[in-house]
Scaffold this motif. Structure first.
Motif, short mmCIF file in Angstrom:
data_model
loop_
_atom_site.label_atom_id
_atom_site.label_comp_id
_atom_site.label_asym_id
_atom_site.label_seq_id
_atom_site.Cartn_x
_atom_site.Cartn_y
_atom_site.Cartn_z
N CYS A 96 6.51 15.41 -21.12
CA CYS A 96 6.16 14.67 -19.91
C CYS A 96 7.43 14.03 -19.35
CB CYS A 96 5.14 13.60 -20.27
SG CYS A 96 4.65 12.57 -18.87
N THR A 97 7.57 14.01 -18.04
CA THR A 97 8.77 13.42 -17.45
C THR A 97 8.71 11.90 -17.40
OG1 THR A 97 7.85 13.64 -15.22
CG2 THR A 97 9.23 15.45 -16.03
N HIS A 98 7.57 11.33 -17.78
CA HIS A 98 7.45 9.87 -17.78
C HIS A 98 7.77 9.28 -19.15
CE1 HIS A 98 4.97 6.03 -17.73
NE2 HIS A 98 5.79 5.87 -16.72
N GLY A 99 7.73 10.11 -20.19
CA GLY A 99 7.98 9.62 -21.54
C GLY A 99 8.20 10.79 -22.48
N GLU A 125 -2.84 16.83 -17.77
CA GLU A 125 -2.82 15.37 -17.74
C GLU A 125 -2.25 14.87 -19.05
OE1 GLU A 125 -6.00 12.28 -16.26
OE2 GLU A 125 -6.39 12.77 -18.36
N CYS A 126 -1.28 13.98 -18.94
CA CYS A 126 -0.67 13.35 -20.11
C CYS A 126 -1.59 12.21 -20.56
CB CYS A 126 0.71 12.82 -19.74
SG CYS A 126 1.52 11.93 -21.09
N SER A 127 -1.91 12.20 -21.83
CA SER A 127 -2.88 11.21 -22.30
C SER A 127 -2.28 9.82 -22.50
CB SER A 127 -3.54 11.69 -23.60
OG SER A 127 -2.57 11.81 -24.60
N TRP A 128 -0.97 9.71 -22.41
CA TRP A 128 -0.37 8.38 -22.63
C TRP A 128 -0.65 7.43 -21.47
CZ3 TRP A 128 4.70 7.55 -25.71
CH2 TRP A 128 4.50 7.99 -27.02
N HIS A 129 -0.34 7.85 -20.25
CA HIS A 129 -0.56 6.97 -19.09
C HIS A 129 -1.31 7.68 -17.97
CE1 HIS A 129 3.29 5.69 -21.09
NE2 HIS A 129 2.56 4.62 -21.22
N PHE A 130 -1.85 8.86 -18.31
CA PHE A 130 -2.71 9.61 -17.39
C PHE A 130 -2.01 10.14 -16.15
CE2 PHE A 130 -5.22 6.44 -19.72
CZ PHE A 130 -5.87 7.31 -20.57
N GLY A 131 -0.69 10.27 -16.22
CA GLY A 131 0.01 11.00 -15.17
C GLY A 131 -0.33 12.48 -15.31
N SER A 132 -0.18 13.24 -14.21
CA SER A 132 -0.52 14.66 -14.31
C SER A 132 0.38 15.51 -13.42
CB SER A 132 -1.99 14.89 -13.97
OG SER A 132 -2.24 14.57 -12.62
#
Ligand code: FES
Length: 103
Positions: free
Chosen positions: A44-47, A63-70
């Motif tokens: 994920c590009t957010h983390g 969808e990334c389950s850490w902060h729900f970005g997709s």
């Protein structure tokens, strides 16, 4: 750019995804979206989260389950914040039943 053999197309059913770790340790996510194959970076590009391990694939959206970005896996583009940087994408081709990734 180098072409890497991944795994058989039969090993990746529609709606599924798998991780391919390259010799240089880059991790690529390969997705089967309705019988078409796509590849993006696995992180994920957010983390520092593996999308194939922690993400949920619904249609062409991961969808990334850490902060729900997709992201849209067909383009790598961000769909939902907090992600604000697109995923890199890679070309996937099927040769004699085996998936290959240009990365
Ligand atoms: Fe993926 Fe935050 S780490 S959305």
């Amino acid at each position: 750019m180098t072409t890497f053999a991944a795994f058989t197309a039969a090993a990746l059913a529609p709606g599924e995804m798998k991780k391919l770790v390259l010799p240089d340790e880059r991790a690529i996510a390969i997705y089967n979206v309705d019988g078409k194959f796509y590849a993006t970076d696995d992180l994920c590009t957010h983390g520092e989260v593996s999308l194939t391990e922690e993400g949920i694939l619904t249609g062409c959206i991961i969808e990334c389950s850490w902060h729900f970005g997709s992201f849209d896996v067909t383009t790598g583009e961000v769909v939902t914040t907090p992600c604000n940087k697109n995923l890199l994408t890679y070309t996937v081709s099927e040769i004699d039943g085996v998936l290959h990734v240009d990365a």
